[in-house]
Motif scaffolding. Structure first.
Motif, PDB file in Angstrom:
ATOM      1  N   THR A 254      29.226  21.802  44.444  1.00 35.72           N
ATOM      2  CA  THR A 254      30.328  22.027  43.506  1.00 35.72           C
ATOM      3  C   THR A 254      30.400  23.493  43.082  1.00 35.72           C
TER       4      THR A 254
ATOM      5  N   LEU B 271      36.275  21.786  44.959  1.00 30.19           N
ATOM      6  CA  LEU B 271      35.482  20.700  44.384  1.00 30.19           C
ATOM      7  C   LEU B 271      35.383  20.847  42.866  1.00 30.19           C
TER       8      LEU B 271
ATOM      9  N   GLU C 245      38.290  19.249  41.414  1.00 31.92           N
ATOM     10  CA  GLU C 245      38.156  17.792  41.401  1.00 31.92           C
ATOM     11  C   GLU C 245      37.282  17.350  40.236  1.00 31.92           C
TER      12      GLU C 245
ATOM     13  N   HIS D  44      37.755  15.024  35.980  1.00 30.18           N
ATOM     14  CA  HIS D  44      36.966  13.973  35.333  1.00 30.18           C
ATOM     15  C   HIS D  44      36.409  14.434  33.985  1.00 30.18           C
TER      16      HIS D  44
ATOM     17  N   GLU E 249      30.882   8.862  41.570  1.00 24.65           N
ATOM     18  CA  GLU E 249      31.752   8.369  42.651  1.00 24.65           C
ATOM     19  C   GLU E 249      32.278   9.535  43.485  1.00 24.65           C
ATOM     20  N   LEU E 250      32.662  10.613  42.837  1.00 25.45           N
ATOM     21  CA  LEU E 250      33.121  11.803  43.549  1.00 25.45           C
ATOM     22  C   LEU E 250      31.990  12.345  44.432  1.00 25.45           C
TER      23      LEU E 250
ATOM     24  N   ARG F 161      29.601  10.605  45.783  1.00 23.70           N
ATOM     25  CA  ARG F 161      29.488   9.697  46.937  1.00 23.70           C
ATOM     26  C   ARG F 161      30.528  10.025  47.996  1.00 23.70           C
ATOM     27  N   LYS F 162      31.735  10.363  47.562  1.00 26.26           N
ATOM     28  CA  LYS F 162      32.798  10.719  48.513  1.00 26.26           C
ATOM     29  C   LYS F 162      32.443  11.974  49.302  1.00 26.26           C
ATOM     30  N   HIS F 163      31.546  12.776  48.743  1.00 29.28           N
ATOM     31  CA  HIS F 163      31.124  14.011  49.404  1.00 29.28           C
ATOM     32  C   HIS F 163      29.714  13.893  49.991  1.00 29.28           C
ATOM     33  N   GLY F 164      29.230  12.654  50.124  1.00 28.44           N
ATOM     34  CA  GLY F 164      27.967  12.406  50.808  1.00 28.44           C
ATOM     35  C   GLY F 164      26.712  12.461  49.958  1.00 28.44           C
ATOM     36  N   HIS F 165      26.848  12.400  48.643  1.00 30.56           N
ATOM     37  CA  HIS F 165      25.701  12.478  47.740  1.00 30.56           C
ATOM     38  C   HIS F 165      25.653  11.212  46.884  1.00 30.56           C
ATOM     39  N   VAL F 166      24.628  10.402  47.062  1.00 29.49           N
ATOM     40  CA  VAL F 166      24.529   9.136  46.334  1.00 29.49           C
ATOM     41  C   VAL F 166      23.593   9.325  45.137  1.00 29.49           C
TER      42      VAL F 166
END
Length: 91
Positions: free
Chosen positions: A13, A19, A22, A26, A39-40, A42-47
């Motif tokens: 970020t 990013l 984005e 929020h 959630e954002l 996760r959309k970028h590959g980070h859980v």
């Protein structure tokens, strides 16, 4: 869920104005929607969880980026003693 994933998303970020925009989507009234931030991520590959995001953003030993300083000056990052998801500062 992972602190490391939240830290990686933070670094991504800080390196990406798109990013950052984005993430700002929020933030409302001095409050970050940490669940939406996770959630954002996760959309970028980070859980990671909302709690992981709170922990990473409120870590006292980290130096803040210019973007994060803007969030702090707007009251969006909550000090650890008040860190509860979606709770505005001073409330």
């Amino acid at each position: 869920m992972s602190i490391q994933a939240a830290q990686a998303f933070r670094q991504q970020t800080n390196a990406s104005p798109a990013l950052q925009a984005e993430v700002l989507g929020h933030v409302s009234n001095g409050t970050i929607d940490y669940a939406a931030l996770a959630e954002l991520g996760r959309k970028h590959g980070h859980v990671f969880s909302a709690e992981d995001a709170v922990a990473v953003l409120s870590a006292p030993s980290d130096e803040l980026s210019d973007f994060e300083m803007e969030l702090v000056s707007g009251g969006a990052i909550i000090p650890p003693q008040y860190a509860k998801r979606d709770r505005p500062m001073g409330g």
